[in-house]
Design a protein around this motif. Structure first.
Motif, short mmCIF file in Angstrom:
data_model
loop_
_atom_site.label_atom_id
_atom_site.label_comp_id
_atom_site.label_asym_id
_atom_site.label_seq_id
_atom_site.Cartn_x
_atom_site.Cartn_y
_atom_site.Cartn_z
N GLU A 1 -10.66 -5.15 -7.48
CA GLU A 1 -10.41 -5.23 -6.03
C GLU A 1 -11.50 -4.50 -5.24
O GLU A 1 -12.02 -5.03 -4.25
N VAL B 1 -10.34 -2.53 -0.47
CA VAL B 1 -10.16 -3.59 -1.47
C VAL B 1 -10.48 -4.98 -0.89
O VAL B 1 -10.19 -6.01 -1.51
N TYR C 1 4.87 3.75 -0.01
CA TYR C 1 5.83 2.75 -0.52
C TYR C 1 7.05 3.48 -1.05
O TYR C 1 6.96 4.65 -1.48
N ILE D 1 -4.64 -9.76 -1.26
CA ILE D 1 -4.38 -8.92 -2.43
C ILE D 1 -2.87 -8.71 -2.67
O ILE D 1 -2.15 -8.35 -1.74
N ILE E 1 -6.05 4.05 -1.47
CA ILE E 1 -5.83 3.52 -2.82
C ILE E 1 -5.78 4.73 -3.77
O ILE E 1 -6.21 5.83 -3.40
N PRO E 2 -5.26 4.57 -5.00
CA PRO E 2 -5.23 5.70 -5.95
C PRO E 2 -6.66 6.21 -6.20
O PRO E 2 -7.52 5.46 -6.66
N HIS F 1 -0.66 -2.80 6.75
CA HIS F 1 -0.38 -4.20 6.44
C HIS F 1 1.03 -4.36 5.91
O HIS F 1 1.67 -3.39 5.51
N HIS G 1 3.03 -6.94 3.11
CA HIS G 1 2.80 -7.97 2.09
C HIS G 1 3.89 -9.05 2.13
O HIS G 1 5.05 -8.74 2.40
N GLY H 1 -1.68 -6.36 -4.87
CA GLY H 1 -1.53 -4.90 -4.96
C GLY H 1 -0.53 -4.48 -6.02
O GLY H 1 0.23 -5.30 -6.54
N PRO H 2 -0.52 -3.19 -6.35
CA PRO H 2 0.29 -2.69 -7.47
C PRO H 2 1.73 -2.37 -7.10
O PRO H 2 2.50 -1.97 -7.96
N PHE H 3 2.11 -2.54 -5.83
CA PHE H 3 3.45 -2.09 -5.42
C PHE H 3 4.46 -3.23 -5.31
O PHE H 3 5.57 -3.03 -4.84
N TYR I 1 -3.05 3.41 4.10
CA TYR I 1 -2.98 4.46 3.07
C TYR I 1 -4.20 4.38 2.18
O TYR I 1 -4.96 3.42 2.21
N ARG J 1 -6.90 1.65 2.98
CA ARG J 1 -6.50 0.29 3.35
C ARG J 1 -5.92 0.34 4.76
O ARG J 1 -5.19 1.28 5.08
N LEU K 1 -7.58 -2.56 -10.03
CA LEU K 1 -8.12 -1.81 -8.89
C LEU K 1 -9.64 -1.94 -8.83
O LEU K 1 -10.22 -2.16 -7.76
C1 BEZ Z 1 -1.72 -2.61 -1.81
O1 BEZ Z 1 -2.00 -3.27 -0.85
O2 BEZ Z 1 -0.54 -2.39 -2.03
C2 BEZ Z 1 -2.82 -2.07 -2.67
C3 BEZ Z 1 -3.88 -2.87 -3.03
C4 BEZ Z 1 -4.88 -2.35 -3.82
C5 BEZ Z 1 -4.84 -1.05 -4.26
C6 BEZ Z 1 -3.77 -0.23 -3.90
C7 BEZ Z 1 -2.77 -0.75 -3.09
#
Ligand code: BEZ
Ligand code: FE
Length: 278
Positions: A76, A244, A158, A101, A192-193, A214, A216, A103-105, A190, A211, A73
């Motif tokens: 990013e 990010v 998510y 990116i 980011i944490p 989007h 992915h 991302g964590p999901f 949404y 963010r 993170l």
């Molecule tokens: C995402 O796009 O899922 C994401 C990317 C960076 C931080 C948190 C979520």
């Protein structure tokens, strides 16, 4: 022995590391030391500031778990991941779809779905058609390419943030013309944490932490370079200020309503094509 000063120390450090056997490690560490020393000199770094910075990095490490990667993170929100992605894109073919990116999901091995199926059968929101083609650099469709897709729901969450069940994600295969198409919902942007040291930094910098909306994609085909990317929705209020820094112009699209080209003609359409290079 020389008297060390703030400039000589850099040469002395490089000299001491000159015995590094691995050439790439030597290149990476020599440059890191040169830039870190230049940074300290440029900002006239104070001892208390160095300690605060090291404390911050310690907290970033302590926040990491099997399900939370605060260091990624951090890379990013500093734009570092995008610099590295951009350099990597330059090594490939310039016509290939740009990276964005991960991302964590991301969840490996998402549910296999048939073309035309819904990505999110459990979400009660108006549907859109998501469709496009996977092509090579001459514009020919790539049949049987794997298209993995994951996104948030209409409230910006998510599946893994709501429940155990996988939803809003799936793996499709392109048809003989390289086309994919499915039903889904409009994603929402949404935050980011923000409950860790990176969130504290974002607040201290007066940034919003959001963010833009989007979807992915991870697209792969045998004998082609895979691409990890995302499509971003143009009318999102955060499209110009993604925290990010994952958005670039060639990844932005509009949802068209009506959409005369949609393979699911009664739904608003979002078209996103991919070009893979060999
Ligand atoms: C995402 O796009 O899922 C994401 C990317 C960076 C931080 C948190 C979520
Ligand atoms: Fe995301």
């Amino acid at each position: 022995m020389r008297e060390l000063d703030q400039d000589i120390i850099t040469d002395v450090s490089l000299e001491q590391m000159s015995s590094t056997g691995d050439r790439r490690l030597k290149e990476l560490m020599d440059a890191a030391v040169r830039h870190l020393h230049d940074y300290a000199r440029e900002v006239d770094l104070k001892p208390a500031e160095l300690l605060a910075g090291l404390r911050f990095l310690t907290e970033v490490g302590q926040k990491c778990t099997a399900h939370r990667q605060e260091f990624i993170l951090l890379s990013e929100v500093l734009g570092l991941e995008t610099v590295v992605n951009t350099l990597n894109d330059l090594r490939g073919n310039e016509r290939a779809t740009r990276t964005s990116i991960l991302g964590p999901f991301y969840v490996s091995d998402p549910p296999p779905l048939e073309l035309g199926q819904s990505l999110c059968p459990h979400v009660k929101a108006p549907e859109i058609a998501l469709y496009g083609r996977v092509m090579d650099t001459t514009g020919s469709g790539i049949p049987n390419a794997t298209v993995e897709i994951w996104q948030t729901d209409e409230e910006g969450l998510y599946d893994v943030q709501r429940h155990e069940e996988l939803d809003l994600r799936g793996r499709f295969h392109t048809n003989p013309e390289g086309r994919y198409y499915l039903r889904t919902v409009r994603p929402l942007g949404y935050s980011i944490p923000m409950d860790g040291p990176v969130g504290d930094l974002i607040r201290a910098q007066g940034r919003h932490g959001m963010r833009p909306a989007h979807i992915h994609f991870l697209v792969r085909a045998p004998d082609y370079c895979g691409v990890t990317t995302a499509v971003y929705l143009r009318n999102d209020r955060y499209i110009e200020s993604d925290t990010v820094l994952g958005v670039t112009e060639s990844l932005i699209r509009d949802i068209k309503d009506p959409d005369p080209f949609s393979p699911l003609p009664n739904l608003p359409g979002l078209q996103f094509d991919f070009t893979l290079c060999r």
